[in-house]
Write a protein that holds these residues in place. Structure first.
Motif, PDB file in Angstrom:
ATOM      1  N   SER A  22       0.871  -1.182   0.000  1.00  0.00           N
ATOM      2  CA  SER A  22       0.000   0.000   0.000  1.00  0.00           C
ATOM      3  C   SER A  22       0.906   1.230   0.000  1.00  0.00           C
ATOM      4  CB  SER A  22      -0.898   0.001   1.240  1.00  0.00           C
ATOM      5  OG  SER A  22      -0.109  -0.067   2.420  1.00  0.00           O
ATOM      6  N   VAL A  23       0.284   2.413  -0.098  1.00  0.00           N
ATOM      7  CA  VAL A  23       1.038   3.675   0.020  1.00  0.00           C
ATOM      8  C   VAL A  23       0.400   4.458   1.156  1.00  0.00           C
ATOM      9  CG1 VAL A  23       1.740   5.799  -1.147  1.00  0.00           C
ATOM     10  CG2 VAL A  23       1.610   3.665  -2.447  1.00  0.00           C
ATOM     11  N   PRO A  29       5.796   3.627   0.584  1.00  0.00           N
ATOM     12  CA  PRO A  29       5.258   2.277   0.386  1.00  0.00           C
ATOM     13  C   PRO A  29       5.255   1.523   1.719  1.00  0.00           C
ATOM     14  CG  PRO A  29       7.552   2.365  -0.332  1.00  0.00           C
ATOM     15  CD  PRO A  29       7.158   3.771   0.032  1.00  0.00           C
ATOM     16  N   GLN A  30       4.303   0.621   1.897  1.00  0.00           N
ATOM     17  CA  GLN A  30       4.201  -0.188   3.105  1.00  0.00           C
ATOM     18  C   GLN A  30       3.891  -1.616   2.685  1.00  0.00           C
ATOM     19  OE1 GLN A  30       3.894   2.054   6.719  1.00  0.00           O
ATOM     20  NE2 GLN A  30       5.529   2.149   5.208  1.00  0.00           N
TER      21      GLN A  30
ATOM     22  N   ALA B  18      14.778  -9.901   2.416  1.00  0.00           N
ATOM     23  CA  ALA B  18      13.892  -8.830   2.870  1.00  0.00           C
ATOM     24  C   ALA B  18      12.991  -8.464   1.697  1.00  0.00           C
ATOM     25  CB  ALA B  18      14.695  -7.618   3.325  1.00  0.00           C
ATOM     26  N   TYR B  19      11.856  -7.849   1.998  1.00  0.00           N
ATOM     27  CA  TYR B  19      10.934  -7.398   0.969  1.00  0.00           C
ATOM     28  C   TYR B  19      11.068  -5.882   0.896  1.00  0.00           C
ATOM     29  CZ  TYR B  19       9.540 -12.136   1.271  1.00  0.00           C
ATOM     30  OH  TYR B  19       9.602 -13.509   1.245  1.00  0.00           O
ATOM     31  N   VAL B  20      11.513  -5.422  -0.280  1.00  0.00           N
ATOM     32  CA  VAL B  20      11.825  -4.008  -0.451  1.00  0.00           C
ATOM     33  C   VAL B  20      10.682  -3.346  -1.212  1.00  0.00           C
ATOM     34  CG1 VAL B  20      13.456  -2.390  -1.503  1.00  0.00           C
ATOM     35  CG2 VAL B  20      14.293  -4.467  -0.369  1.00  0.00           C
ATOM     36  N   GLY B  21      10.146  -2.269  -0.653  1.00  0.00           N
ATOM     37  CA  GLY B  21       9.017  -1.571  -1.260  1.00  0.00           C
ATOM     38  C   GLY B  21       9.436  -0.252  -1.881  1.00  0.00           C
ATOM     39  N   PRO B  63      12.672   8.412  -3.810  1.00  0.00           N
ATOM     40  CA  PRO B  63      13.454   7.649  -2.832  1.00  0.00           C
ATOM     41  C   PRO B  63      12.637   7.053  -1.678  1.00  0.00           C
ATOM     42  CG  PRO B  63      13.783   9.997  -2.477  1.00  0.00           C
ATOM     43  CD  PRO B  63      12.906   9.858  -3.706  1.00  0.00           C
ATOM     44  N   LYS B  64      11.324   7.332  -1.645  1.00  0.00           N
ATOM     45  CA  LYS B  64      10.517   6.795  -0.539  1.00  0.00           C
ATOM     46  C   LYS B  64      10.490   5.268  -0.615  1.00  0.00           C
ATOM     47  CE  LYS B  64       7.872  10.940   0.308  1.00  0.00           C
ATOM     48  NZ  LYS B  64       6.589  11.662   0.238  1.00  0.00           N
ATOM     49  N   ALA B  65      10.771   4.619   0.513  1.00  0.00           N
ATOM     50  CA  ALA B  65      11.007   3.176   0.501  1.00  0.00           C
ATOM     51  C   ALA B  65      10.588   2.538   1.815  1.00  0.00           C
ATOM     52  CB  ALA B  65      12.495   2.908   0.275  1.00  0.00           C
TER      53      ALA B  65
END
Lengths: 140, 140
Positions: A22-23, A29-30, B18-21, B63-65
């Protein structure tokens, strides 16, 4: 291509969990790992959760979503991208209800803190070894 | 709280993947399972990938992650939220380089298609059973 499509279908059909993206309100992002309660369709994927959860709140504000099925050991993954609807109607909730869910939702199917995420995919990206392909969902 | 913090640290330290979003240009969340090449810090997490990959392009634009470590069998998960830097400098690339990486990057550390994701966490959300807590990263 036929083989790739059958690999995607197999990955979704055999998955016990999926990673749901989700965002949040700040645009980050989550990710949450969720149990997969059904394996019917490639276009529609259902999940169940608490109506009061952070994720439900995020999808009500921003329905943009992804659902990721991953086979870590074989370096394969199917990333479905689409939109998430938060369903609180009796019919959808009854359809996804499983024995044992009363442990989490003591009031049963109509517990107001029980809701269903209905994800509708638009595309799927699939990778395995060196192959990497993105398909419109209607091609599956 | 001390116990929760040690559970978060343990989850990160023992993780193989790991799961990268990320968020793509159309605003949709995207997820990729990545190998965890180091387990040093709670604030900084490194990953390596192809400079030409979709994910690298997404992080250069936005860059939001997030980075999610998950223990499926115990229903525990640590979701780190922050920002991702795409590093192409020799020093960072050499630090994360592992034996065998030449299979993917034949030119070695300075292969221009080899880059390093440097994730800097701001917060972590941790859940286990019924507990669910969000902490600023500097509290760990």
């Amino acid at each position: 291509m036929k083989e790739i499509i059958s690999e995607i279908i197999e990955l979704r059909k055999n998955a016990e969990v999926a990673y749901v993206g989700s965002v949040n309100e700040a645009g980050f992002p989550q990710i949450k790992c969720m149990l997969v309660p059904e394996h019917e369709s490639m276009k529609i994927h259902y999940f169940s959760t608490n109506t009061s959860s952070k994720r439900a709140g995020q999808f009500l504000k921003n329905p943009k979503a992804c659902v990721y099925y991953c086979d870590e050991t074989n370096f394969a993954g199917a990333l479905f991208t689409g939109t998430m609807e938060v369903c609180t109607d009796h019919e959808t909730k009854a359809m996804i209800w499983r024995d044992g869910d009363e442990m989490y939702y003591p009031k049963g199917v109509d517990d107001e803190d029980y809701c269903v995420f209905k994800f509708t995919a638009e595309t799927v990206n699939y990778y395995h070894d060196l192959s990497n392909v993105t398909l419109p969902i209607d091609q599956l």
